[in-house]
Design a protein around this motif. Sequence first.
Motif, PDB file in Angstrom:
ATOM      1  N   PHE A  37     -30.208  14.765  45.171  1.00 13.68           N
ATOM      2  CA  PHE A  37     -30.873  15.635  44.210  1.00 13.68           C
ATOM      3  C   PHE A  37     -30.032  16.871  43.902  1.00 13.68           C
ATOM      4  CE2 PHE A  37     -35.197  13.725  45.219  1.00 13.68           C
ATOM      5  CZ  PHE A  37     -35.313  13.161  43.965  1.00 13.68           C
ATOM      6  N   VAL A  38     -29.531  17.503  44.946  1.00  7.77           N
ATOM      7  CA  VAL A  38     -28.734  18.717  44.740  1.00  7.77           C
ATOM      8  C   VAL A  38     -27.429  18.384  44.022  1.00  7.77           C
ATOM      9  CG1 VAL A  38     -27.492  20.587  45.881  1.00  7.77           C
ATOM     10  CG2 VAL A  38     -29.732  19.881  46.734  1.00  7.77           C
ATOM     11  N   GLY A  39     -26.747  17.328  44.472  1.00  8.65           N
ATOM     12  CA  GLY A  39     -25.494  16.948  43.843  1.00  8.65           C
ATOM     13  C   GLY A  39     -25.674  16.552  42.390  1.00  8.65           C
ATOM     14  N   ALA A  40     -26.724  15.781  42.112  1.00 11.09           N
ATOM     15  CA  ALA A  40     -26.969  15.352  40.739  1.00 11.09           C
ATOM     16  C   ALA A  40     -27.296  16.537  39.843  1.00 11.09           C
ATOM     17  CB  ALA A  40     -28.109  14.335  40.712  1.00 11.09           C
ATOM     18  N   ALA A  41     -28.122  17.452  40.330  1.00 11.51           N
ATOM     19  CA  ALA A  41     -28.503  18.613  39.526  1.00 11.51           C
ATOM     20  C   ALA A  41     -27.298  19.475  39.181  1.00 11.51           C
ATOM     21  CB  ALA A  41     -29.554  19.433  40.280  1.00 11.51           C
ATOM     22  N   TRP A  87     -17.258  13.383  32.494  1.00 19.09           N
ATOM     23  CA  TRP A  87     -17.822  12.333  33.334  1.00 19.09           C
ATOM     24  C   TRP A  87     -16.786  11.734  34.282  1.00 19.09           C
ATOM     25  CZ3 TRP A  87     -22.674  11.630  34.221  1.00 19.09           C
ATOM     26  CH2 TRP A  87     -23.620  11.971  33.267  1.00 19.09           C
ATOM     27  N   SER A  88     -15.512  11.795  33.896  1.00 19.70           N
ATOM     28  CA  SER A  88     -14.469  11.196  34.731  1.00 19.70           C
ATOM     29  C   SER A  88     -13.971  12.141  35.818  1.00 19.70           C
ATOM     30  CB  SER A  88     -13.281  10.773  33.856  1.00 19.70           C
ATOM     31  OG  SER A  88     -12.723  11.900  33.199  1.00 19.70           O
ATOM     32  N   GLN A  89     -14.411  13.377  35.802  1.00 16.12           N
ATOM     33  CA  GLN A  89     -13.959  14.355  36.779  1.00 16.12           C
ATOM     34  C   GLN A  89     -14.680  14.149  38.115  1.00 16.12           C
ATOM     35  OE1 GLN A  89     -11.583  16.779  36.520  1.00 16.12           O
ATOM     36  NE2 GLN A  89     -11.906  17.205  38.680  1.00 16.12           N
ATOM     37  N   PRO A  90     -13.949  13.892  39.203  1.00 22.22           N
ATOM     38  CA  PRO A  90     -14.616  13.695  40.495  1.00 22.22           C
ATOM     39  C   PRO A  90     -15.361  14.953  40.946  1.00 22.22           C
ATOM     40  CG  PRO A  90     -12.317  12.986  40.573  1.00 22.22           C
ATOM     41  CD  PRO A  90     -12.496  13.753  39.303  1.00 22.22           C
ATOM     42  N   ILE A  91     -16.544  14.762  41.474  1.00 22.83           N
ATOM     43  CA  ILE A  91     -17.328  15.861  42.021  1.00 22.83           C
ATOM     44  C   ILE A  91     -17.415  15.667  43.529  1.00 22.83           C
ATOM     45  CG2 ILE A  91     -19.574  17.020  42.047  1.00 22.83           C
ATOM     46  CD1 ILE A  91     -20.022  15.937  39.219  1.00 22.83           C
ATOM     47  N   PRO A  92     -16.902  16.584  44.343  1.00 28.16           N
ATOM     48  CA  PRO A  92     -16.957  16.389  45.799  1.00 28.16           C
ATOM     49  C   PRO A  92     -18.394  16.331  46.292  1.00 28.16           C
ATOM     50  CG  PRO A  92     -16.243  18.625  45.258  1.00 28.16           C
ATOM     51  CD  PRO A  92     -16.254  17.857  43.974  1.00 28.16           C
ATOM     52  N   PHE A  93     -18.727  15.253  46.977  1.00 29.66           N
ATOM     53  CA  PHE A  93     -20.088  15.043  47.461  1.00 29.66           C
ATOM     54  C   PHE A  93     -20.280  15.614  48.869  1.00 29.66           C
ATOM     55  CE2 PHE A  93     -23.622  12.036  48.756  1.00 29.66           C
ATOM     56  CZ  PHE A  93     -24.555  12.558  47.882  1.00 29.66           C
ATOM     57  N   GLY A  94     -19.165  15.881  49.565  1.00 28.37           N
ATOM     58  CA  GLY A  94     -19.243  16.374  50.929  1.00 28.37           C
ATOM     59  C   GLY A  94     -20.084  17.621  51.102  1.00 28.37           C
ATOM     60  N   PRO A  95     -19.905  18.651  50.253  1.00 33.45           N
ATOM     61  CA  PRO A  95     -20.718  19.860  50.421  1.00 33.45           C
ATOM     62  C   PRO A  95     -22.214  19.612  50.311  1.00 33.45           C
ATOM     63  CG  PRO A  95     -18.813  20.328  49.051  1.00 33.45           C
ATOM     64  CD  PRO A  95     -18.838  18.845  49.263  1.00 33.45           C
ATOM     65  N   TYR A  96     -22.613  18.686  49.425  1.00 36.86           N
ATOM     66  CA  TYR A  96     -24.034  18.374  49.282  1.00 36.86           C
ATOM     67  C   TYR A  96     -24.542  17.620  50.504  1.00 36.86           C
ATOM     68  CZ  TYR A  96     -22.460  19.306  44.532  1.00 36.86           C
ATOM     69  OH  TYR A  96     -21.878  19.871  43.430  1.00 36.86           O
ATOM     70  N   LEU A  97     -23.727  16.714  51.017  1.00 36.60           N
ATOM     71  CA  LEU A  97     -24.086  16.027  52.254  1.00 36.60           C
ATOM     72  C   LEU A  97     -24.214  17.022  53.401  1.00 36.60           C
ATOM     73  CD1 LEU A  97     -21.919  12.744  52.384  1.00 36.60           C
ATOM     74  CD2 LEU A  97     -24.418  12.903  52.369  1.00 36.60           C
ATOM     75  N   ALA A 118     -25.491  19.836  35.462  1.00 37.90           N
ATOM     76  CA  ALA A 118     -25.349  21.181  34.899  1.00 37.90           C
ATOM     77  C   ALA A 118     -23.897  21.455  34.522  1.00 37.90           C
ATOM     78  CB  ALA A 118     -25.843  22.221  35.908  1.00 37.90           C
ATOM     79  N   GLN A 119     -22.967  21.051  35.368  1.00 36.95           N
ATOM     80  CA  GLN A 119     -21.554  21.269  35.080  1.00 36.95           C
ATOM     81  C   GLN A 119     -21.108  20.480  33.853  1.00 36.95           C
ATOM     82  OE1 GLN A 119     -20.159  20.137  39.021  1.00 36.95           O
ATOM     83  NE2 GLN A 119     -19.527  22.231  39.442  1.00 36.95           N
ATOM     84  N   ILE A 120     -21.611  19.266  33.738  1.00 39.44           N
ATOM     85  CA  ILE A 120     -21.245  18.439  32.588  1.00 39.44           C
ATOM     86  C   ILE A 120     -21.816  19.024  31.310  1.00 39.44           C
ATOM     87  CG2 ILE A 120     -21.593  16.174  31.523  1.00 39.44           C
ATOM     88  CD1 ILE A 120     -21.527  15.045  34.436  1.00 39.44           C
ATOM     89  N   LEU A 121     -23.070  19.459  31.351  1.00 41.55           N
ATOM     90  CA  LEU A 121     -23.698  20.041  30.164  1.00 41.55           C
ATOM     91  C   LEU A 121     -23.000  21.315  29.716  1.00 41.55           C
ATOM     92  CD1 LEU A 121     -27.485  19.492  30.996  1.00 41.55           C
ATOM     93  CD2 LEU A 121     -26.051  18.213  29.396  1.00 41.55           C
ATOM     94  N   LEU A 122     -22.471  22.034  30.695  1.00 41.58           N
ATOM     95  CA  LEU A 122     -21.747  23.261  30.372  1.00 41.58           C
ATOM     96  C   LEU A 122     -20.296  22.988  29.984  1.00 41.58           C
ATOM     97  CD1 LEU A 122     -23.127  25.588  33.193  1.00 41.58           C
ATOM     98  CD2 LEU A 122     -23.665  25.697  30.753  1.00 41.58           C
ATOM     99  N   LYS A 123     -19.923  21.703  29.962  1.00 42.72           N
ATOM    100  CA  LYS A 123     -18.577  21.266  29.586  1.00 42.72           C
ATOM    101  C   LYS A 123     -17.503  21.791  30.522  1.00 42.72           C
ATOM    102  CE  LYS A 123     -19.698  20.701  24.698  1.00 42.72           C
ATOM    103  NZ  LYS A 123     -19.355  21.061  23.298  1.00 42.72           N
ATOM    104  N   ARG A 124     -17.893  22.078  31.744  1.00 46.29           N
ATOM    105  CA  ARG A 124     -16.899  22.483  32.735  1.00 46.29           C
ATOM    106  C   ARG A 124     -16.230  21.259  33.355  1.00 46.29           C
ATOM    107  NH1 ARG A 124     -20.171  27.290  35.955  1.00 46.29           N
ATOM    108  NH2 ARG A 124     -20.296  28.727  34.201  1.00 46.29           N
ATOM    109  N   LEU A 125     -16.950  20.134  33.303  1.00 49.37           N
ATOM    110  CA  LEU A 125     -16.416  18.888  33.830  1.00 49.37           C
ATOM    111  C   LEU A 125     -16.734  17.763  32.862  1.00 49.37           C
ATOM    112  CD1 LEU A 125     -17.556  19.033  37.564  1.00 49.37           C
ATOM    113  CD2 LEU A 125     -15.256  19.420  36.719  1.00 49.37           C
TER     114      LEU A 125
END
Length: 287
Positions: free
Chosen positions: A238-242, A255-265, A246-253
């Motif tokens: 939930f946290v990672g997806a949110a 869809w192909s940009q990897p998002i580190p999942f470790g911090p959310y885990l 948000a980052q994608i909508l803000l055009k900071r990333l």
Amino acid sequence: MMEILVFAAPHDWPSTIAFGLLGLLIGSFLNVVIYRLPKMLIRAWENDYATEHGQEPLHTDTFNLMLPRSACPHCGHKITSMENIPVISYLAIGGKCTGCKAKISIRYPLIEALTGLMSAGMIWHFGSGIAGMAAVVFVWLLIAMTFIDLDTQFLPDDLTLSLLWLGMLVNITATFTPLKDAVIGTVLGYLALWIVDQIFFMVRKVHGFGNGDFKLLAAFGAWMGWTMLPVVIIFSSFVGAAIGIAQILLKRLGWSQPIPFGPYLAGAGLIALLWGKDIVGFYLKTL
């Protein structure tokens, strides 16, 4: 004096403060780990590659967690002991190198303060017995992994596997969960993300998770048992997806940009360690 600080009950102020101060010191060391460990691994890989191909090692100088001494990346000024007091030194020198006056990232004192606060929080919650001291080491490793993953999108085996085996050892006496549940949790934790990643790869032809994510969730299974895995997965997803959306909508990333999942885990694992049993109990009561 030692009896006052060690094996104290939860909500004990002297032990909480003592471990908080210790956490500040460890936070200073974690800054070194976060910066140097990825570089150490890359240097080792490059040397291994060169050796396998009959070439001279690329790196022959000493570079580890202890040597060389920390220095300003701009002017090479060696950090003195008085300039290395957690948080206080940063404030005293105004966040600037005493040699060239270049700005020092505020992240360094923030990591020190975070480590101190989280160490104190673990002791306040669990007490300073085996569970509390183990939880303190738990958060130290999580902090290091979180910032390394944010910087490099990589979770080193040195940290994930250390966390995993430590969880097994801690639960020999069922500190957080019976050893049987810890073993099952380790296996299911690894397989859960591995299976999702394989399905994602078949659909998108790219991997959705890294091997480090599998091992980190396996480590949480080793610490808290298989029953806590749904809590970790749900909260981290939930946290990672949110944040990702948000980052994608803000055009900071893209869809192909990897998002580190470790911090959310890591955040979800911390929640599960502290309040997972309460969350599960509350959910079961509402059924």
